[in-house]
Scaffold this active site. Structure first.
Site, PDB file in Angstrom:
ATOM      1  N   HIS B 168      12.942   5.058 -51.181  1.00 37.66           N
ATOM      2  CA  HIS B 168      14.042   4.976 -50.214  1.00 37.66           C
ATOM      3  C   HIS B 168      15.319   5.553 -50.824  1.00 37.66           C
ATOM      4  O   HIS B 168      15.973   6.414 -50.223  1.00 37.66           O
ATOM      5  CB  HIS B 168      14.239   3.498 -49.816  1.00 37.66           C
ATOM      6  N   TYR B 183      26.755   8.884 -42.574  1.00 39.13           N
ATOM      7  CA  TYR B 183      26.274   7.518 -42.789  1.00 39.13           C
ATOM      8  C   TYR B 183      26.976   6.525 -41.863  1.00 39.13           C
ATOM      9  O   TYR B 183      27.582   5.553 -42.319  1.00 39.13           O
ATOM     10  CB  TYR B 183      26.477   7.140 -44.253  1.00 39.13           C
TER      11      TYR B 183
END
Lengths: 107, 382
Positions: B168, B183
C-alpha cells in the site's frame, strides 16, 4: 489564553480511524490542564490561522482539528502531521494521549 | 543538485559521468556507473537519481532491486540509521526484516507482472524506516520513503506486520510518479484505493492465491487480539472489518448510495475508497484466476497512462472500461467484468443508465452479493 474546553479530533492515517476527545479543562488533572494551557500559549493559539496545511501531501499522514472554547469565543485550527509547526507538536501529542485515555476508559 | 560534487568523487561532475555512462566504452561505462553509484550512496538521496534520464536508467538497470531499511530508534528524524542494505543477511529485528521482505515482494510484483522497475520505473532505491517515534500507530509514504511505527501495543501491532500495508505505502509512491492523484475527495479516495488494490495484490502474489482464495483484507494482523475486528478494511465487504467499542465501526461504504460526504480525513479518502476497492474486487472475482494478471493489469495501465491528478470515480470507471477493451478487446469477458464491477457499486459507464437508483440510506450497507445481486437489483427482484 482563557481556555475552558477543548475539542480534539485526529483523522486519517493508514487506518483511517477517527480519534476524538472533548473535555473541560477543569475535569483534567491539574498538571495536564496547566500543560495544555502552556502549550496553547507557546503556539500563540489565538493568532493561528484556521488552516495550517502546507503544500506537501503526505499519503496516510494524520490530520488534526483542535477547537478551543473560551467563555465568549470558540476557535478551530485544522492542521496535519507534517504541516503543523514544530512548536505545536507537544500539544498534538498530549491531546492524542488524552484522547487515547478517554477511549480506553470508555472501553 | 545535478552539479553537486561529493568530495570523494569531485574529479568529474555527475553530468559528465552520466554522459560517459551513456556513450563511453564498456569499461568506461562501468567505471562511471560505479562512481555514480558510490556518489549517490554517499549522498544518501535517491531523489537525485530520478532527475536524470539515459545514463541513470542504465545505472539503475544494473542496480536492479535495491532496498535500504533504516532504524529511527523511536525518534522523529528521517531516515535514521542504516540497519539492512540490499543483499545483507537477515537482521535479528523482525520489523527490519518485514520492511525489507515486503519492499522486495512489492518490487517483484511490479517488475515481474507489470514490467515496472521500482517506484519511479527507473530503478529508484526503496527506502524504509522502522521504529518511528514511540508507540506510533501509523505507516505513511512521505513523498520519498516509507515510514513505519511500532503501534501502541494496545490497539495496534507494528505496521510492518501486514505485507499489504507495505505494498500500500509503496503504491502511494507509484501513484505519485504516475497519475499524481490529488490527496483529497474522490481523487484522494482513488489514490487510497489504488494503494489498497496493489497492496492486496502484493499479498496475493506472494501467497500465489487466486481471487477466490484471497481474503481481500487490508491490514490483517495489525489489530491486537483485544480489538474486535479482523483487519482495517475489507475489499470484499467494505464496512465489516471491525466493530469495536474503542475504535468504533469500520466506516467504509461499498456503493455510491452510501458515499460519505465529510471534511475529515481529506474528504474521506480512507472511507470512500471502499467503493472503488469493492469495484476492483468484483471485477477480479468475475474474471477469476489470479487477480494480478488481468484485473490488476487493467488497473495498472489505467493508473500509469490514463488517470490524472483530478480524476474522480466516474472517470476511473470509464477509463478502466476503455483500458479493458484495449488490452482484451471490445466486448471481451474482461471488459464486461469491468462494467459489472462498477455497476455493483452504483457507477454506470458514461452514457448509460445508472444500475442502482441513488436513494440515500442512513447506514452503510456492505454488499457482498457480486454481480448476481446487481442483476437482481436491475430487474427489481432485490
Amino acid at each position: 489564553m482563557d481556555a475552558k474546553r477543548i475539542k480534539f479530533e485526529r483523522t486519517g492515517g493508514f487506518a483511517g480511524i477517527r480519534f476524538a476527545a472533548d473535555f473541560e479543562l477543569n475535569d483534567l488533572p491539574n498538571n495536564e490542564a496547566h500543560q495544555i494551557l502552556a502549550f496553547l500559549d507557546d503556539v500563540d493559539f489565538e493568532k493561528l490561522p484556521a488552516q495550517i496545511t502546507g503544500n506537501q501531501q503526505v499519503a496516510d499522514g494524520f490530520s488534526y482539528s483542535i477547537t478551543v472554547v473560551t467563555e465568549h469565543h470558540e476557535q478551530t485550527v485544522v492542521t496535519s502531521e507534517t504541516s503543523a509547526p514544530n512548536k505545536m507538536k507537544p500539544l498534538l501529542e498530549l491531546l492524542t494521549q488524552i484522547a487515547r485515555e478517554q477511549l480506553r476508559n470508555k472501553k | 543538485m545535478h552539479n553537486h560534487r561529493h568530495p570523494i568523487n569531485c574529479i568529474l561532475p555527475p553530468h559528465v559521468l552520466h554522459e560517459i555512462a551513456k556513450n563511453g566504452s564498456e569499461e568506461q561505462k562501468n567505471k562511471a556507473i560505479d562512481t555514480l553509484k558510490t556518489s549517490e550512496q554517499m549522498r544518501g538521496h535517491r531523489r537525485a537519481l530520478t532527475d536524470f534520464s539515459g545514463a541513470v536508467m542504465r545505472f539503475t538497470a544494473v542496480a536492479g532491486k535495491e532496498r535500504i531499511v533504516y532504524d529511527a530508534k523511536h525518534a522523529s528524524s528521517l531516515p535514521g540509521t542504516i540497519v539492512r542494505k540490499e543483499g545483507d543477511p537477515a537482521s535479528s529485528d523482525v520489523a527490519v526484516n518485514e520492511a525489507y521482505d515486503g519492499a522486495g515482494a512489492t518490487y517483484d510484483l511490479y517488475k515481474n507482472i507489470y514490467n515496472r522497475d521500482s517506484i519511479d520505473n527507473k530503478g529508484m532505491r526503496i527506502d524504509s524506516t522502522v521504529h518511528y517515534q514511540n508507540g506510533y500507530d501509523n505507516a505513511f509514504w512521505d513523498g520519498q520513503q516509507m515510514v513505519y511505527g511500532d503501534g501502541d501495543g494496545n490497539l495496534f501491532n507494528r505496521f510492518t506486520i501486514a505485507i499489504d500495508v507495505i505494498g500500500h505505502e509503496l503504491t502511494h509512491g507509484v501513484t505519485q510518479f504516475e497519475a499524481g492523484l490529488n490527496y483529497s475527495q474522490q481523487s484522494g479516495a482513488l489514490n487510497e484505493s489504488m494503494s489498497d488494490v496493489f497492496g492486496s495484490l502484493v499479498k496475493q502474489y506472494s501467497m500465489k492465491q487466486t481471487a477466490a482464495d484471497a481474503d481481500w483484507l487490508i491490514g490483517q494482523g495489525l489489530l491486537t487480539p483485544g480489538v474486535k475486528g479482523i483487519a482495517l478494511r475489507s475489499m470484499k465487504a467494505p464496512g465489516t472489518a471491525y466493530d469495536d467499542p474503542v475504535l468504533g465501526k469500520d466506516p467504509q461504504p461499498a456503493t455510491m448510495t452510501d458515499y460519505v460526504n465529510t471534511t475529515s480525513d481529506n474528504g474521506g479518502v480512507h472511507i470512500n475508497s471502499g467503493i472503488t476497492n469493492h469495484a476492483f474486487y468484483v471485477v477480479a472475482t468475475e474474471i477469476g484466476g489470479y487477480a494480478w494478471e488481468k484485473a490488476g493489469q487493467i488497473w495498472y495501465v489505467t493508473l500509469r497512462d490514463k488517470l490524472t491528478a483530478t480524476s474522480n470515480f466516474q472517470e476511473c470507471a470509464d477509463l478502466t472500461y476503455q483500458t479493458a477493451a484495449e488490452l482484451f478487446g471490445s466486448g471481451s469477458l474482461e471488459q464486461q467484468a469491468v462494467k459489472a464491477g462498477w455497476a455493483e457499486v452504483g457507477i454506470a459507464m458514461s452514457g448509460t443508465t445508472p444500475p442502482i437508483p441513488p436513494t440515500p440510506t442512513p447506514t452503510p450497507q456492505p454488499s457482498g452479493n457480486g454481480c448476481l445481486g446487481s442483476l437482481l437489483k436491475l430487474i427489481g427482484a432485490a
